[in-house]
Motif scaffolding. Sequence first.
Motif, PDB file in Angstrom:
ATOM      1  N   LEU A  28     -18.518  27.305  -0.803  1.00  0.00           N
ATOM      2  CA  LEU A  28     -19.447  28.434  -0.737  1.00  0.00           C
ATOM      3  C   LEU A  28     -20.873  27.981  -1.061  1.00  0.00           C
ATOM      4  O   LEU A  28     -21.829  28.412  -0.396  1.00  0.00           O
ATOM      5  CB  LEU A  28     -19.000  29.535  -1.695  1.00  0.00           C
ATOM      6  CG  LEU A  28     -19.874  30.784  -1.757  1.00  0.00           C
ATOM      7  CD1 LEU A  28     -19.974  31.454  -0.388  1.00  0.00           C
ATOM      8  CD2 LEU A  28     -19.326  31.756  -2.797  1.00  0.00           C
ATOM      9  N   VAL A  29     -21.027  27.133  -2.085  1.00  0.00           N
ATOM     10  CA  VAL A  29     -22.354  26.607  -2.420  1.00  0.00           C
ATOM     11  C   VAL A  29     -22.938  25.857  -1.220  1.00  0.00           C
ATOM     12  O   VAL A  29     -24.108  26.057  -0.851  1.00  0.00           O
ATOM     13  CB  VAL A  29     -22.276  25.685  -3.650  1.00  0.00           C
ATOM     14  CG1 VAL A  29     -23.577  24.916  -3.833  1.00  0.00           C
ATOM     15  CG2 VAL A  29     -21.972  26.498  -4.904  1.00  0.00           C
ATOM     16  N   GLU A  60     -26.923  26.335   3.610  1.00  0.00           N
ATOM     17  CA  GLU A  60     -27.215  26.191   5.032  1.00  0.00           C
ATOM     18  C   GLU A  60     -27.804  27.464   5.625  1.00  0.00           C
ATOM     19  O   GLU A  60     -28.286  27.453   6.755  1.00  0.00           O
ATOM     20  CB  GLU A  60     -25.939  25.833   5.792  1.00  0.00           C
ATOM     21  CG  GLU A  60     -25.390  24.445   5.454  1.00  0.00           C
ATOM     22  CD  GLU A  60     -24.071  24.176   6.163  1.00  0.00           C
ATOM     23  OE1 GLU A  60     -23.482  25.145   6.728  1.00  0.00           O
ATOM     24  OE2 GLU A  60     -23.629  23.015   6.150  1.00  0.00           O
ATOM     25  N   GLN A  61     -27.771  28.558   4.863  1.00  0.00           N
ATOM     26  CA  GLN A  61     -28.284  29.840   5.359  1.00  0.00           C
ATOM     27  C   GLN A  61     -29.775  29.964   5.040  1.00  0.00           C
ATOM     28  O   GLN A  61     -30.290  29.282   4.150  1.00  0.00           O
ATOM     29  CB  GLN A  61     -27.511  31.005   4.738  1.00  0.00           C
ATOM     30  CG  GLN A  61     -26.003  30.875   4.826  1.00  0.00           C
ATOM     31  CD  GLN A  61     -25.509  30.529   6.213  1.00  0.00           C
ATOM     32  OE1 GLN A  61     -25.823  31.229   7.183  1.00  0.00           O
ATOM     33  NE2 GLN A  61     -24.742  29.457   6.326  1.00  0.00           N
ATOM     34  N   TRP A 109     -28.095  44.046  -1.523  1.00  0.00           N
ATOM     35  CA  TRP A 109     -26.877  44.468  -2.225  1.00  0.00           C
ATOM     36  C   TRP A 109     -26.282  45.705  -1.551  1.00  0.00           C
ATOM     37  O   TRP A 109     -25.071  45.770  -1.292  1.00  0.00           O
ATOM     38  CB  TRP A 109     -27.205  44.761  -3.685  1.00  0.00           C
ATOM     39  CG  TRP A 109     -26.046  45.251  -4.505  1.00  0.00           C
ATOM     40  CD1 TRP A 109     -25.151  44.492  -5.196  1.00  0.00           C
ATOM     41  CD2 TRP A 109     -25.674  46.622  -4.734  1.00  0.00           C
ATOM     42  NE1 TRP A 109     -24.226  45.293  -5.832  1.00  0.00           N
ATOM     43  CE2 TRP A 109     -24.521  46.598  -5.562  1.00  0.00           C
ATOM     44  CE3 TRP A 109     -26.181  47.847  -4.315  1.00  0.00           C
ATOM     45  CZ2 TRP A 109     -23.884  47.774  -5.985  1.00  0.00           C
ATOM     46  CZ3 TRP A 109     -25.544  49.017  -4.721  1.00  0.00           C
ATOM     47  CH2 TRP A 109     -24.415  48.973  -5.551  1.00  0.00           C
ATOM     48  N   SER A 110     -27.123  46.679  -1.251  1.00  0.00           N
ATOM     49  CA  SER A 110     -26.664  47.913  -0.611  1.00  0.00           C
ATOM     50  C   SER A 110     -26.143  47.649   0.794  1.00  0.00           C
ATOM     51  O   SER A 110     -25.137  48.248   1.222  1.00  0.00           O
ATOM     52  CB  SER A 110     -27.802  48.941  -0.556  1.00  0.00           C
ATOM     53  OG  SER A 110     -28.238  49.294  -1.849  1.00  0.00           O
ATOM     54  N   ALA A 111     -26.823  46.746   1.515  1.00  0.00           N
ATOM     55  CA  ALA A 111     -26.389  46.429   2.873  1.00  0.00           C
ATOM     56  C   ALA A 111     -25.020  45.755   2.866  1.00  0.00           C
ATOM     57  O   ALA A 111     -24.149  46.065   3.692  1.00  0.00           O
ATOM     58  CB  ALA A 111     -27.421  45.532   3.555  1.00  0.00           C
ATOM     59  N   LEU A 112     -24.806  44.842   1.917  1.00  0.00           N
ATOM     60  CA  LEU A 112     -23.494  44.202   1.808  1.00  0.00           C
ATOM     61  C   LEU A 112     -22.425  45.232   1.446  1.00  0.00           C
ATOM     62  O   LEU A 112     -21.293  45.179   1.955  1.00  0.00           O
ATOM     63  CB  LEU A 112     -23.534  43.095   0.754  1.00  0.00           C
ATOM     64  CG  LEU A 112     -24.391  41.869   1.084  1.00  0.00           C
ATOM     65  CD1 LEU A 112     -24.454  40.922  -0.110  1.00  0.00           C
ATOM     66  CD2 LEU A 112     -23.860  41.139   2.311  1.00  0.00           C
ATOM     67  N   LYS A 141     -19.211  36.205   3.858  1.00  0.00           N
ATOM     68  CA  LYS A 141     -20.069  35.379   4.722  1.00  0.00           C
ATOM     69  C   LYS A 141     -20.473  36.138   5.974  1.00  0.00           C
ATOM     70  O   LYS A 141     -21.644  36.092   6.403  1.00  0.00           O
ATOM     71  CB  LYS A 141     -19.349  34.084   5.085  1.00  0.00           C
ATOM     72  CG  LYS A 141     -19.162  33.123   3.931  1.00  0.00           C
ATOM     73  CD  LYS A 141     -18.330  31.914   4.350  1.00  0.00           C
ATOM     74  CE  LYS A 141     -18.081  30.967   3.198  1.00  0.00           C
ATOM     75  NZ  LYS A 141     -17.233  29.810   3.595  1.00  0.00           N
ATOM     76  N   SER A 142     -19.519  36.834   6.577  1.00  0.00           N
ATOM     77  CA  SER A 142     -19.820  37.583   7.796  1.00  0.00           C
ATOM     78  C   SER A 142     -20.857  38.664   7.530  1.00  0.00           C
ATOM     79  O   SER A 142     -21.806  38.838   8.308  1.00  0.00           O
ATOM     80  CB  SER A 142     -18.519  38.229   8.327  1.00  0.00           C
ATOM     81  OG  SER A 142     -18.781  39.039   9.446  1.00  0.00           O
TER      82      SER A 142
END
Length: 382
Positions: A304-305, A310-311, A340-343, A373-374
Amino acid sequence: MTSTNPHAQSVGLPVRQGIRGQSPYGAPQLDVPYLLNTNENPYAPPPEVVASIVHEVTQAATGLNRYPDRDFLDLRTDLADFLAHESNVTLAAENIWAANGSNEVMSHILQAFGGPGRTALGFTPTYAMYSEYARNTLTQWAEVQRNDDFTLDLEHATATIEELQPAVIFLTSPNNPTGTALTLAEIKTIADAALRVSIDGAPALVIVDEAYAEFRRAGTPSALELLATYPNVAVTRTMSKAFALAGGRLGYLAASREFVDALRVVRLPYHLSSVTQAVARAALAHSNVLLGKVDQIRQERDELVRWLREQSYQNKSLIVSDSDANFVFFGKFDDRHALWSALLSHGVLVRESGPEGWLRVTVGTPEEMTAFKSALVKELSQ
């Protein structure tokens, strides 16, 4: 029911200064598919462990008309045996203390060693509850800001310790929310500075909070190794994380016998129920099974790190803190609450924690990581 007291609606409560107007601590508890905000172990105890817990709790239930073992030496022996296996540090049962989560252990520490006229010191960003333990025990709270990379400025830290003369110093390794771990050399530097403090003729205490220690990377030491040479150091652990026992509420501490005896003075009578002791001992008897997923969580964390680095956000690579825990701290965002709200709209709950612009995500199952991730890729591309 309608009150007959004409003053019932107008009389307030005599809430003491210091907590007046305050809100209780706690992460959001929401009913969403992907709960990645409280650093829980995503893998439930396997059936054989559940069966063992049920058996031990059933045995304990036959004696619930009696108070529990007040000093729980059998449990403390089991905890000492686990630490000997996990960190190769030999301790006696009398060097161990336990309570209802490491939160209660911390409260015991400040009840025994804090209080009016004394100061507790922490290094921010760090676990937000430390300041609340201090508030609740009428202990003055002081903070030293970490470097931009969340390491400690040791020169500034030691100078502050000399100036403030704190009674209790909190170090967190791995740190929450950043995930960063301390070296033994760093802890020794703080412990040495604490020895030069005089609190009624005694040195300051250094509490090393190792709630996430089982997730640390190979080669990252435990402060347990310092207990034999630094009597002013104590190490706290929990069974909530790596042991997948967050609902069991068992935290513990390793320290000198004198330190533990001071905590015994302030604890409430019979504070660990017979059921809690039975659950914890059953879990410890299956420690190899319960910790069996730790390596997988470490691998997921490291992946994950790598992936997060890479993002990009606004044409800049994400900043990701190295982690020795089961969570990852990443940023920086102009409006982290909006992200945060969007996730959350995708059913993914992460944590707004630490400085503005940063988010913390718990390492979950492969399915949970795929969902996170998606959702993140979709929102960062907006």
